[in-house]
Design an enzyme around this catalytic site. Structure first.
Site, PDB file in Angstrom:
ATOM      1  N   SER A 164       0.850  -1.180   0.000  1.00 38.11           N
ATOM      2  CA  SER A 164       0.000   0.000   0.000  1.00 38.11           C
ATOM      3  C   SER A 164       0.889   1.235   0.000  1.00 38.11           C
ATOM      4  CB  SER A 164      -0.900   0.013   1.238  1.00 38.11           C
ATOM      5  OG  SER A 164      -0.104   0.173   2.408  1.00 38.11           O
ATOM      6  N   LYS A 165       0.271   2.402  -0.040  1.00 44.41           N
ATOM      7  CA  LYS A 165       1.057   3.639  -0.014  1.00 44.41           C
ATOM      8  C   LYS A 165       1.905   3.719   1.254  1.00 44.41           C
ATOM      9  CE  LYS A 165      -1.776   6.526  -3.026  1.00 44.41           C
ATOM     10  NZ  LYS A 165      -2.530   7.778  -3.171  1.00 44.41           N
ATOM     11  N   ARG A 166       1.384   3.127   2.328  1.00 46.24           N
ATOM     12  CA  ARG A 166       2.141   3.119   3.578  1.00 46.24           C
ATOM     13  C   ARG A 166       3.452   2.356   3.422  1.00 46.24           C
ATOM     14  NH1 ARG A 166       1.714  -0.713   7.606  1.00 46.24           N
ATOM     15  NH2 ARG A 166      -0.141  -1.551   6.612  1.00 46.24           N
TER      16      ARG A 166
END
Length: 467
Positions: free
Chosen positions: A247-249
């Site tokens: 994910s973007k995380r």
């Protein structure tokens, strides 16, 4: 494994978003395989999703490929510019009987599927308009524009030896008659991909394993067209360090955010190459070595995990190996945004050569170099602590000898040792106040190297403020 030659691979992203790490890895592997065999790497933009495809996303893909240095030999080809070809193939399939017109409305097809779900069957189109010997078709409804469906085989299986996952078999009864052209005549995804791979003579298709379910449909279409099948390899997804979907995380951002964050393309390529492929214990290698070594036998079927610490470690390696003039071009804009003053300052490439060993990104490199390009503002309390009465005479002696000493690192180091011996001091006792006066901070690279870069005039001017 036998290799069809000449090798022709393709990277075929949909411009519905940015080029992410998974797509970049697919592009890298496809590019490297073509380069390994002296083949052809094709870039194809699958832009038939008109609602979601954007020119900005197309440009983001092209920019990402350019930054990584993954140059294509043919293309970019755009599916929206190939509509006449798709219509030609649909027409030929209708004439050959491998496709047919279907007048069922979407609501009717959904009702079919609901009935099948209720009876415990797999929901699918029931073949109402599929022509078969001796079968009477319904009357054509007035005012209805049909779709075109592919006449998928009813029996048998589709089997292919996936170069990553091994043999995969899917029964044809699991596949319904796929729509290949919508009522307005626009072709659908699996049909376009099949025609493109046929026309472009693709020999090897490497892509994410989210495409496994598309492969039997495409194989059946290609067989109906009399086309030679490419070899397929489905790469497992990239996971975050916690084992969850990227994910973007975790770093699932546009590839073009990585140069903004201070990463070099050679570090990213080296890192991506090892996310699903290996060559013994080799961790660091050039793209020339990679293309020489790369093969499909050493692709792994297990999901890879994105490790930002490993990427930073590789980036540090490539920063240390990079040409300092090139690094200067990358970090100067970052330093200018921080207020760096370049007039009368040391040469930036020489400064970077001194400070780059510990920098994991070009941003960290810019921060480390800033001490040479701003006016020092030493903390008054620190000056009081380190610039003692015992040190001032040694500092004055240092300043006097600076007038005539040969200005290079070795001569400055020798002169400092002489001053220390003459005043019975240890190196930190003079190095700390020197650092504060010349740079404004206590933590710097070796003091002799720092003095050499600042130059005689600047050093004398700044030291004089402490005498």
């Amino acid at each position: 494994m036998t290799v069809r030659t000449p090798v022709r691979t393709r990277f075929a992203p949909s411009p519905t978003g940015y080029l992410h790490l998974g797509g970049a890895r697919t592009a890298l592997y496809s590019w490297a395989y073509a380069r390994h065999f002296g083949g052809t790497f094709i870039l194809r933009i699958e832009d038939t999703d008109l609602e979601r495809s954007t020119p900005e996303a197309v440009q983001a893909i092209l920019d990402g490929m350019q930054w990584l240095g993954l140059s294509h030999d043919e293309g970019p080809f755009y599916q929206m510019q190939r509509m006449d070809r798709y219509r030609e193939v649909v027409k030929g399939m209708l004439e050959a009987g491998t496709a047919y017109l279907c007048y069922c409305s979407p609501a009717e097809v959904e009702a079919m599927r609901e009935r099948m779900r209720a009876s415990g069957e797999k929901p699918r189109y029931d073949g109402t308009w599929r022509p078969e010997p001796g079968k009477a078709l319904p009357d054509v409804p007035a005012g209805v524009t049909p779709v075109v469906r592919f006449k998928n085989p009813l029996d048998g299986e589709v089997t292919w030896n996936d170069v990553v996952k091994g043999p995969i078999t899917i029964a044809n009864k699991e596949l319904d008659d796929l729509i290949i052209a919508r009522p307005d005549g626009t072709p659908t995804y699996n049909f376009c991909v099949s025609v493109d791979d046929w026309d472009m003579q693709i020999t090897h298709v490497l892509r994410g394993d989210d495409h496994v379910n598309n492969t039997p449909r495409q194989i059946n279409i290609l067989r109906a067209l009399g086309a030679e099948l490419p070899q397929y390899g489905h790469l497992p997804m990239i996971l975050g360090a916690d084992g969850q979907k990227l994910s973007k995380r975790h770093g699932a951002v546009s590839v073009m955010e990585y140069p903004e964050q201070g990463y070099l393309p050679e570090a990213m390529l080296n890192y991506l190459a090892r996310l699903g492929w290996s060559h013994g214990d080799d961790e660091i290698f050039s793209m020339e070595q990679f293309t020489e070594w790369f093969n499909l036998e050493h692709l792994t079927a297990s999901a890879a995990q994105f490790n930002p610490e490993k990427l930073a470690w590789l980036n540090n390696h490539y920063i240390k190996a990079a040409d300092n003039e090139r690094l200067a071009g990358l970090v100067r804009p970052k330093m200018e945004s921080k207020g760096a003053q370049f007039d009368g300052s040391p040469a930036l490439p020489a400064v970077l050569a001194l400070v780059k060993d510990r920098a994991n990104t070009t941003g960290e490199l810019a921060d480390a170099a800033m001490l040479f390009f701003r006016q020092p503002q030493p903390d008054a309390a620190l000056l009081t602590q380190h610039l003692t009465d015992a040190v001032r005479p040694a500092l004055a002696s240092f300043a006097e000898r600076c007038q005539t000493v040969e200005w290079n690192k070795a001569a400055l180091a020798a002169m400092l040792k002489d001053v220390l011996a003459a005043h019975s001091l240890k190196m930190p006792q003079i190095a700390m106040p020197l650092r504060l006066l010349v740079t404004g901070q206590l933590q710097t690279p070796a003091i002799d190297a720092v003095l050499e870069l600042f130059g005689r005039e600047t050093v004398l001017t700044r030291v004089a403020k402490g005498l």
